[in-house]
Scaffold this active site. Structure first.
Site, PDB file in Angstrom:
ATOM      1  N   ASP A  93      36.402  53.259  39.071  1.00  0.00           N
ATOM      2  CA  ASP A  93      35.849  52.513  39.800  1.00  0.00           C
ATOM      3  C   ASP A  93      34.524  53.099  39.587  1.00  0.00           C
ATOM      4  OD1 ASP A  93      35.313  50.526  42.265  1.00  0.00           O
ATOM      5  OD2 ASP A  93      34.580  50.114  40.956  1.00  0.00           O
ATOM      6  N   ASP A 269      43.741  46.469  42.813  1.00  0.00           N
ATOM      7  CA  ASP A 269      44.276  47.810  43.741  1.00  0.00           C
ATOM      8  C   ASP A 269      43.406  47.665  45.580  1.00  0.00           C
ATOM      9  OD1 ASP A 269      40.596  47.582  43.634  1.00  0.00           O
ATOM     10  OD2 ASP A 269      41.013  49.038  45.051  1.00  0.00           O
ATOM     11  N   CYS A 307      64.839  48.541  52.359  1.00  0.00           N
ATOM     12  CA  CYS A 307      63.656  49.178  51.546  1.00  0.00           C
ATOM     13  C   CYS A 307      65.132  50.574  51.504  1.00  0.00           C
ATOM     14  CB  CYS A 307      63.290  50.332  52.558  1.00  0.00           C
ATOM     15  SG  CYS A 307      62.023  50.764  51.706  1.00  0.00           S
ATOM     16  N   CYS A 309      63.517  53.489  49.947  1.00  0.00           N
ATOM     17  CA  CYS A 309      63.039  54.732  49.859  1.00  0.00           C
ATOM     18  C   CYS A 309      63.322  56.417  50.643  1.00  0.00           C
ATOM     19  CB  CYS A 309      61.330  54.533  50.553  1.00  0.00           C
ATOM     20  SG  CYS A 309      60.966  54.600  51.226  1.00  0.00           S
ATOM     21  N   CYS A 312      63.442  55.580  54.661  1.00  0.00           N
ATOM     22  CA  CYS A 312      64.323  55.059  55.024  1.00  0.00           C
ATOM     23  C   CYS A 312      65.808  54.780  54.417  1.00  0.00           C
ATOM     24  CB  CYS A 312      64.656  53.415  54.117  1.00  0.00           C
ATOM     25  SG  CYS A 312      62.718  52.401  54.992  1.00  0.00           S
ATOM     26  N   HIS A 338      56.602  55.274  52.074  1.00  0.00           N
ATOM     27  CA  HIS A 338      57.307  53.684  52.371  1.00  0.00           C
ATOM     28  C   HIS A 338      56.149  52.739  52.371  1.00  0.00           C
ATOM     29  CE1 HIS A 338      59.569  50.260  54.377  1.00  0.00           C
ATOM     30  NE2 HIS A 338      58.287  50.070  54.833  1.00  0.00           N
TER      31      HIS A 338
HETATM   32  C1  LIG Z   1      38.370  46.364  49.781  1.00  0.00           C
HETATM   33  N1  LIG Z   1      37.389  45.189  49.018  1.00  0.00           N
HETATM   34  C2  LIG Z   1      37.237  45.571  47.899  1.00  0.00           C
HETATM   35  N2  LIG Z   1      37.087  46.511  47.779  1.00  0.00           N
HETATM   36  C3  LIG Z   1      36.035  46.694  45.822  1.00  0.00           C
HETATM   37  C4  LIG Z   1      35.266  47.260  45.312  1.00  0.00           C
HETATM   38  C5  LIG Z   1      36.588  48.427  44.583  1.00  0.00           C
HETATM   39  C6  LIG Z   1      36.080  49.407  46.369  1.00  0.00           C
HETATM   40  C7  LIG Z   1      36.946  51.080  45.568  1.00  0.00           C
HETATM   41  O1  LIG Z   1      36.661  51.642  46.768  1.00  0.00           O
HETATM   42  C8  LIG Z   1      37.469  52.135  47.319  1.00  0.00           C
HETATM   43  O2  LIG Z   1      38.933  52.023  48.054  1.00  0.00           O
HETATM   44  C9  LIG Z   1      37.768  51.695  49.107  1.00  0.00           C
HETATM   45  C10 LIG Z   1      38.643  52.545  45.701  1.00  0.00           C
HETATM   46  O3  LIG Z   1      38.027  53.860  45.128  1.00  0.00           O
HETATM   47  C11 LIG Z   1      38.111  51.379  45.440  1.00  0.00           C
HETATM   48  O4  LIG Z   1      37.994  51.401  43.978  1.00  0.00           O
HETATM   49  C12 LIG Z   1      34.544  47.682  43.769  1.00  0.00           C
HETATM   50  N3  LIG Z   1      34.207  47.977  43.273  1.00  0.00           N
HETATM   51  C13 LIG Z   1      32.807  47.976  42.788  1.00  0.00           C
HETATM   52  N4  LIG Z   1      32.397  48.396  41.057  1.00  0.00           N
HETATM   53  N5  LIG Z   1      32.445  46.134  42.460  1.00  0.00           N
HETATM   54  C14 LIG Z   1      33.261  45.462  43.372  1.00  0.00           C
HETATM   55  O5  LIG Z   1      32.195  44.372  43.584  1.00  0.00           O
HETATM   56  C15 LIG Z   1      33.951  45.472  44.535  1.00  0.00           C
HETATM   57  C16 LIG Z   1      34.007  44.921  45.799  1.00  0.00           C
HETATM   58  C17 LIG Z   1      35.736  45.482  46.553  1.00  0.00           C
HETATM   59  N6  LIG Z   1      35.761  44.413  47.372  1.00  0.00           N
HETATM   60 ZN   LIG Z   2      61.026  52.309  53.234  1.00  0.00          ZN
END
Ligand SMILES: CNc1nc2c(CC[C@H]3O[C@@H](OC)[C@H](O)[C@@H]3O)c3nc(N)[nH]c(=O)c3cc2[nH]1
Ligand SMILES: [Zn+2]
Length: 375
Positions: A93, A269, A307, A309, A312, A338
């Site tokens: 990201d 993710d 499960c 895993c 479990c 898990h």
């Molecule tokens: C949880 N909700 C949410 N996550 C988001 C993430 C990834 C968070 C990133 O931060 C980390 O997780 C908290 C991981 O590395 C993940 O890729 C986003 N990333 C980008 N670039 N733009 C967005 O508009 C965006 C919106 C989100 N809404």
């Molecule tokens: Zn399990």
């Protein structure tokens, strides 16, 4: 932009689809769940175990790795795959989200974002080009452009301004990208537009006109009501090409993922399975529960009888509760294994249902079981 994605089957009653995403490190069946390895590790679980659970892609974060240990350390280590011993696909990201969720004292300028490190307060400046240069040093296989993750709520005018800025940064990202030899890495654009349907549609259309390898729907799962999340998702996806992967960032619970698959999303993710495990909350086919509940003090059954895993197969709820109460570090590993097994199996079951043309029946069964539990 690049034909790395193949649609294998489209569901007859919903927008759900089965796909195949080919990256330079392997083939990924979609819909896919990507375990989060924000700082270069799926917390508490070695990469061989994550791979053994059938994960094909993990997600790391440009912002965190930029601040610590720094992209040059990872470049000199031979790239993030070598550094963290993960030979399969890595998506990074861009840092857009962290700059708004972690870093204090930030300033959004046309050129980029000025902010202070959440680690030591050092002044930092992140531009779209710098974010891609960092991801190049990391050597990830799927890269995200630097965007502005628009908070919720946000007035229309400010949403428009930050979405326009995201588009300008997407354009700069692509021109930087075209001056590099990405060596088979893929670049995804990120749709914004806040909670305004017309701005969402326009954002998706703008990014598609620039042409990326895939499209993320950003700015969701930021505290908005569920019905707003799904409405904004629907209008965003409606403008995205069917032959490109769609990635809904940061989502979500098993139910959210099921509903987003039904609306045409291919990639997910979420920190829920890993973060909740460390907090003692486990996902099971009978719903989720907290292991510290006294009810499990002498409950010698596995977390989830359905499960298979490692956790479990070898440990009881009573033992896992004991470890959690005693603060034994092993419980982080066992509960994370898990929860990841649960999420990865859930997506496997969704892909199987799609392959067999019974996605809607699977979805109905999911809700029937949920109803049953509620009684
Ligand atoms: C949880 N909700 C949410 N996550 C988001 C993430 C990834 C968070 C990133 O931060 C980390 O997780 C908290 C991981 O590395 C993940 O890729 C986003 N990333 C980008 N670039 N733009 C967005 O508009 C965006 C919106 C989100 N809404
Ligand atoms: Zn399990």
């Amino acid at each position: 932009m690049s034909g790395n994605f193949r649609l294998l089957k489209e569901d007859s009653q919903t927008s759900a689809r089965l796909g195949l995403l080919t990256t330079r490190r392997g083939v990924v069946e979609t819909p896919v769940f990507m375990p989060v390895a924000t700082a270069g590790s799926v917390k508490a679980v070695p990469p061989e175990v994550v791979a053994g659970l059938s994960a094909r892609v993990i997600l790391a974060n440009t912002y965190h790795l930029w601040l610590r240990p720094g992209p040059e350390v990872i470049r000199r280590a031979g790239g993030l795959h070598r550094f963290m011993n993960w030979p399969r696909t890595i998506l990074t990201d861009s840092g857009g989200f962290q700059v708004f969720s972690l870093a204090p004292l930030r300033e959004i300028l046309e050129e980029g974002v000025r902010f202070r490190s959440h680690l030591d307060g050092a002044e930092l400046f992140l531009t779209p080009e710098e974010s891609l240069a960092i991801q190049e040093a990391l050597g990830s296989d799927i890269r995200m452009v630097l965007d502005v993750c628009i908070p919720y709520p946000c007035p229309r005018q400010e949403t428009q301004r930050l979405t326009d800025l995201t588009h300008a940064w997407a354009e700069r990202s692509l021109s930087w990208w075209k001056r590099q030899d990405p060596q088979g890495a893929l670049l995804f654009g990120i749709v914004q537009g806040g909670m305004f349907e017309d701005l969402r549609r326009a954002s998706a259309r703008t990014l598609v006109s620039l042409s990326f390898d895939g499209y993320a729907v950003g700015g969701l799962s930021v505290g908005e009501p569920k019905e707003l999340l799904f409405r904004m998702l629907e209008v965003s996806v409606a403008e995205l090409p069917a032959d490109c992967p769609r990635y809904l960032m940061g989502v979500g619970t098993p139910e959210d993922i099921l509903e987003a698959v039904a609306r045409g999303v291919d990639m997910f993710d979420c920190v829920l399975p890993t973060r909740n495990a460390r907090r003692g909350t486990v996902f099971t086919s009978q719903g989720s529960f907290h292991i510290r509940n006294a009810a499990y003090k002498e409950d010698f059954r596995p977390l989830d009888p359905a499960c298979s895993c490692y956790t479990c197969r070898h440990y009881s709820r009573a033992y896992l509760r004991h470890l959690f109460q005693a603060g034994e570090l092993l419980v982080y590993y066992l509960l994370t294994v898990h929860n990841l097994a649960f999420y990865l199996r859930f997506l496997r079951e969704i892909r199987k249902a799609l392959r067999e043309g019974r996605f809607s029946a699977f979805r109905q069964e999911f809700y029937a079981q949920k109803e049953e539990r509620a009684c």
